[in-house]
Design a protein around this motif. Sequence first.
Motif, PDB file in Angstrom:
ATOM      1  N   ILE A  96      54.834  34.863  35.426  1.00 44.82           N
ATOM      2  CA  ILE A  96      53.441  35.214  35.886  1.00 44.82           C
ATOM      3  C   ILE A  96      53.617  35.598  37.257  1.00 44.82           C
ATOM      4  CG2 ILE A  96      51.159  34.400  36.007  1.00 44.82           C
ATOM      5  CD1 ILE A  96      51.881  32.330  33.737  1.00 44.82           C
ATOM      6  N   THR A  97      52.805  36.461  37.677  1.00 48.78           N
ATOM      7  CA  THR A  97      52.730  37.345  39.095  1.00 48.78           C
ATOM      8  C   THR A  97      51.304  37.702  39.315  1.00 48.78           C
ATOM      9  OG1 THR A  97      55.168  37.953  38.828  1.00 48.78           O
ATOM     10  CG2 THR A  97      53.674  38.751  40.726  1.00 48.78           C
ATOM     11  N   ILE A  98      50.910  37.204  40.561  1.00 53.91           N
ATOM     12  CA  ILE A  98      49.325  37.577  40.799  1.00 53.91           C
ATOM     13  C   ILE A  98      49.533  37.633  42.289  1.00 53.91           C
ATOM     14  CG2 ILE A  98      47.070  36.799  40.994  1.00 53.91           C
ATOM     15  CD1 ILE A  98      47.742  34.954  38.486  1.00 53.91           C
ATOM     16  N   SER A  99      48.961  39.025  42.669  1.00 52.38           N
ATOM     17  CA  SER A  99      48.633  39.108  44.275  1.00 52.38           C
ATOM     18  C   SER A  99      48.088  38.157  44.861  1.00 52.38           C
ATOM     19  CB  SER A  99      48.736  40.420  44.470  1.00 52.38           C
ATOM     20  OG  SER A  99      47.156  40.799  44.175  1.00 52.38           O
ATOM     21  N   ASP A 100      48.537  38.151  46.256  1.00 56.18           N
ATOM     22  CA  ASP A 100      47.547  36.979  47.093  1.00 56.18           C
ATOM     23  C   ASP A 100      46.150  37.124  46.902  1.00 56.18           C
ATOM     24  OD1 ASP A 100      49.984  35.704  47.809  1.00 56.18           O
ATOM     25  OD2 ASP A 100      50.592  36.782  49.681  1.00 56.18           O
ATOM     26  N   PRO A 101      45.443  38.265  47.243  1.00 58.16           N
ATOM     27  CA  PRO A 101      44.051  38.341  47.185  1.00 58.16           C
ATOM     28  C   PRO A 101      43.713  37.443  46.006  1.00 58.16           C
ATOM     29  CG  PRO A 101      44.909  40.282  48.039  1.00 58.16           C
ATOM     30  CD  PRO A 101      46.150  39.569  47.441  1.00 58.16           C
ATOM     31  N   PHE A 102      44.044  37.562  44.863  1.00 57.32           N
ATOM     32  CA  PHE A 102      43.753  37.059  43.609  1.00 57.32           C
ATOM     33  C   PHE A 102      44.197  35.875  43.240  1.00 57.32           C
ATOM     34  CE2 PHE A 102      42.743  41.451  43.459  1.00 57.32           C
ATOM     35  CZ  PHE A 102      41.701  41.586  42.837  1.00 57.32           C
ATOM     36  N   HIS A 103      44.685  34.910  44.312  1.00 56.53           N
ATOM     37  CA  HIS A 103      45.108  33.452  44.020  1.00 56.53           C
ATOM     38  C   HIS A 103      43.791  32.709  43.837  1.00 56.53           C
ATOM     39  CE1 HIS A 103      49.718  33.239  44.156  1.00 56.53           C
ATOM     40  NE2 HIS A 103      49.221  34.552  44.550  1.00 56.53           N
ATOM     41  N   THR A 105      41.485  32.593  41.695  1.00 60.43           N
ATOM     42  CA  THR A 105      40.293  33.115  41.368  1.00 60.43           C
ATOM     43  C   THR A 105      39.962  32.923  40.007  1.00 60.43           C
ATOM     44  OG1 THR A 105      41.369  35.328  40.892  1.00 60.43           O
ATOM     45  CG2 THR A 105      40.313  35.058  43.190  1.00 60.43           C
ATOM     46  N   GLY A 106      41.020  32.180  39.172  1.00 59.85           N
ATOM     47  CA  GLY A 106      40.902  32.068  37.826  1.00 59.85           C
ATOM     48  C   GLY A 106      41.579  33.160  36.977  1.00 59.85           C
ATOM     49  N   LEU A 107      42.129  34.053  37.753  1.00 64.57           N
ATOM     50  CA  LEU A 107      42.642  35.325  37.002  1.00 64.57           C
ATOM     51  C   LEU A 107      43.857  35.112  36.083  1.00 64.57           C
ATOM     52  CD1 LEU A 107      42.270  38.321  36.448  1.00 64.57           C
ATOM     53  CD2 LEU A 107      43.880  38.533  38.342  1.00 64.57           C
ATOM     54  N   GLY A 108      44.650  33.955  36.374  1.00 59.99           N
ATOM     55  CA  GLY A 108      45.883  33.357  35.627  1.00 59.99           C
ATOM     56  C   GLY A 108      45.370  32.880  34.368  1.00 59.99           C
ATOM     57  N   THR A 109      44.314  32.182  34.504  1.00 64.81           N
ATOM     58  CA  THR A 109      43.824  31.609  33.353  1.00 64.81           C
ATOM     59  C   THR A 109      43.031  32.489  32.452  1.00 64.81           C
ATOM     60  OG1 THR A 109      43.265  29.506  34.754  1.00 64.81           O
ATOM     61  CG2 THR A 109      41.924  29.727  32.811  1.00 64.81           C
ATOM     62  N   THR A 130      58.055  28.577  38.813  1.00 58.85           N
ATOM     63  CA  THR A 130      57.638  28.391  40.226  1.00 58.85           C
ATOM     64  C   THR A 130      56.432  27.204  40.087  1.00 58.85           C
ATOM     65  OG1 THR A 130      55.830  29.996  40.118  1.00 58.85           O
ATOM     66  CG2 THR A 130      57.964  30.754  40.766  1.00 58.85           C
ATOM     67  N   GLU A 131      56.283  26.776  41.357  1.00 62.01           N
ATOM     68  CA  GLU A 131      55.244  25.546  41.102  1.00 62.01           C
ATOM     69  C   GLU A 131      53.855  26.117  40.795  1.00 62.01           C
ATOM     70  OE1 GLU A 131      53.386  22.545  44.870  1.00 62.01           O
ATOM     71  OE2 GLU A 131      55.620  23.180  44.666  1.00 62.01           O
ATOM     72  N   ALA A 132      53.334  27.085  41.298  1.00 64.32           N
ATOM     73  CA  ALA A 132      51.988  27.436  41.249  1.00 64.32           C
ATOM     74  C   ALA A 132      51.942  28.039  39.583  1.00 64.32           C
ATOM     75  CB  ALA A 132      51.742  28.975  41.925  1.00 64.32           C
ATOM     76  N   GLU A 133      52.942  28.500  39.103  1.00 62.75           N
ATOM     77  CA  GLU A 133      53.009  28.664  37.611  1.00 62.75           C
ATOM     78  C   GLU A 133      52.993  27.293  36.553  1.00 62.75           C
ATOM     79  OE1 GLU A 133      56.449  31.041  36.769  1.00 62.75           O
ATOM     80  OE2 GLU A 133      55.547  33.172  37.633  1.00 62.75           O
ATOM     81  N   ASP A 134      53.659  26.451  37.020  1.00 64.64           N
ATOM     82  CA  ASP A 134      53.704  25.255  36.494  1.00 64.64           C
ATOM     83  C   ASP A 134      52.344  24.502  36.432  1.00 64.64           C
ATOM     84  OD1 ASP A 134      56.422  25.375  36.004  1.00 64.64           O
ATOM     85  OD2 ASP A 134      57.050  24.048  37.501  1.00 64.64           O
ATOM     86  N   ASP A 135      51.779  24.632  37.589  1.00 62.45           N
ATOM     87  CA  ASP A 135      50.340  24.054  37.455  1.00 62.45           C
ATOM     88  C   ASP A 135      49.282  24.949  36.571  1.00 62.45           C
ATOM     89  OD1 ASP A 135      48.351  22.378  38.531  1.00 62.45           O
ATOM     90  OD2 ASP A 135      47.448  24.237  39.855  1.00 62.45           O
ATOM     91  N   LEU A 136      49.410  26.311  36.485  1.00 63.27           N
ATOM     92  CA  LEU A 136      48.847  26.820  35.753  1.00 63.27           C
ATOM     93  C   LEU A 136      48.882  26.784  34.067  1.00 63.27           C
ATOM     94  CD1 LEU A 136      46.621  29.337  35.055  1.00 63.27           C
ATOM     95  CD2 LEU A 136      48.578  30.961  35.359  1.00 63.27           C
ATOM     96  N   LEU A 137      50.200  26.331  34.044  1.00 60.69           N
ATOM     97  CA  LEU A 137      50.740  26.344  32.671  1.00 60.69           C
ATOM     98  C   LEU A 137      50.458  24.803  32.188  1.00 60.69           C
ATOM     99  CD1 LEU A 137      54.153  28.202  33.010  1.00 60.69           C
ATOM    100  CD2 LEU A 137      52.053  29.041  31.474  1.00 60.69           C
ATOM    101  N   LEU A 138      50.295  23.947  33.112  1.00 62.30           N
ATOM    102  CA  LEU A 138      50.199  22.454  32.627  1.00 62.30           C
ATOM    103  C   LEU A 138      48.436  22.635  32.479  1.00 62.30           C
ATOM    104  CD1 LEU A 138      50.864  19.795  32.752  1.00 62.30           C
ATOM    105  CD2 LEU A 138      50.216  19.556  34.847  1.00 62.30           C
ATOM    106  N   ILE A 142      50.493  24.750  28.032  1.00 59.94           N
ATOM    107  CA  ILE A 142      51.575  25.629  27.604  1.00 59.94           C
ATOM    108  C   ILE A 142      52.878  24.815  28.243  1.00 59.94           C
ATOM    109  CG2 ILE A 142      52.603  27.634  27.539  1.00 59.94           C
ATOM    110  CD1 ILE A 142      50.048  29.150  28.217  1.00 59.94           C
ATOM    111  N   PRO A 143      53.476  24.235  27.120  1.00 64.17           N
ATOM    112  CA  PRO A 143      54.821  23.507  27.492  1.00 64.17           C
ATOM    113  C   PRO A 143      55.828  24.290  27.957  1.00 64.17           C
ATOM    114  CG  PRO A 143      54.504  23.533  25.215  1.00 64.17           C
ATOM    115  CD  PRO A 143      53.321  24.250  25.670  1.00 64.17           C
ATOM    116  N   ALA A 144      56.591  23.721  28.933  1.00 67.55           N
ATOM    117  CA  ALA A 144      57.662  24.470  29.771  1.00 67.55           C
ATOM    118  C   ALA A 144      58.986  24.344  28.805  1.00 67.55           C
ATOM    119  CB  ALA A 144      57.805  24.049  31.214  1.00 67.55           C
TER     120      ALA A 144
END
Length: 158
Positions: A96-103, A105-109, A130-138, A142-144
């Motif tokens: 999962i990759t999201i550019s900085d201005p959209f961190h 913002t709920g875009l990953g969700t 990555t840590e940000a992805e782990d937080d979003l997936l948690l 969604i299990p890792a």
Amino acid sequence: MHGRHARLRSTLSIPTTAALSASGPSRARHARHDGLAVRLRRRIRAYTAVEFLSTHIPGTTGPGGECLFLVHERQVVGQVRYRFCSACTRGVITAITISDPFHDTGLGTRALSHLRARHPGTTWHSTARTEAEDDLLLRMRIPALTSPPSCPHTPAPA
């Protein structure tokens, strides 16, 4: 004393601009609201102006790599890479990759919710690390996995 609380006093109860400027700088109080407004505008932009485009990654055959692009004003601002097998009804999110201005913002969700709606009944797992992805997936429950599960429908590499 009935009604006395509603009567005006002889002194002004509303401070004047001179009293406000004499009380000190109020910049810190307004700085928070400005940051809140910026975050709110980003969140609204992420929910209204970002489109999702899905594509099959070239070079893979059968149920293989897919990519969900997050597009804002003809520019890719993020992507979700995943593998999906409709026969097994299993999906694995690989990145999962999201550019900085959209961190934040709920875009990953929103992107992961879009994947769930696009492939209903699919059991999703993740190998993103990555840590940000782990937080979003948690948050999205969604299990890792340490390694991707094998799929009998995917052809063996040559």
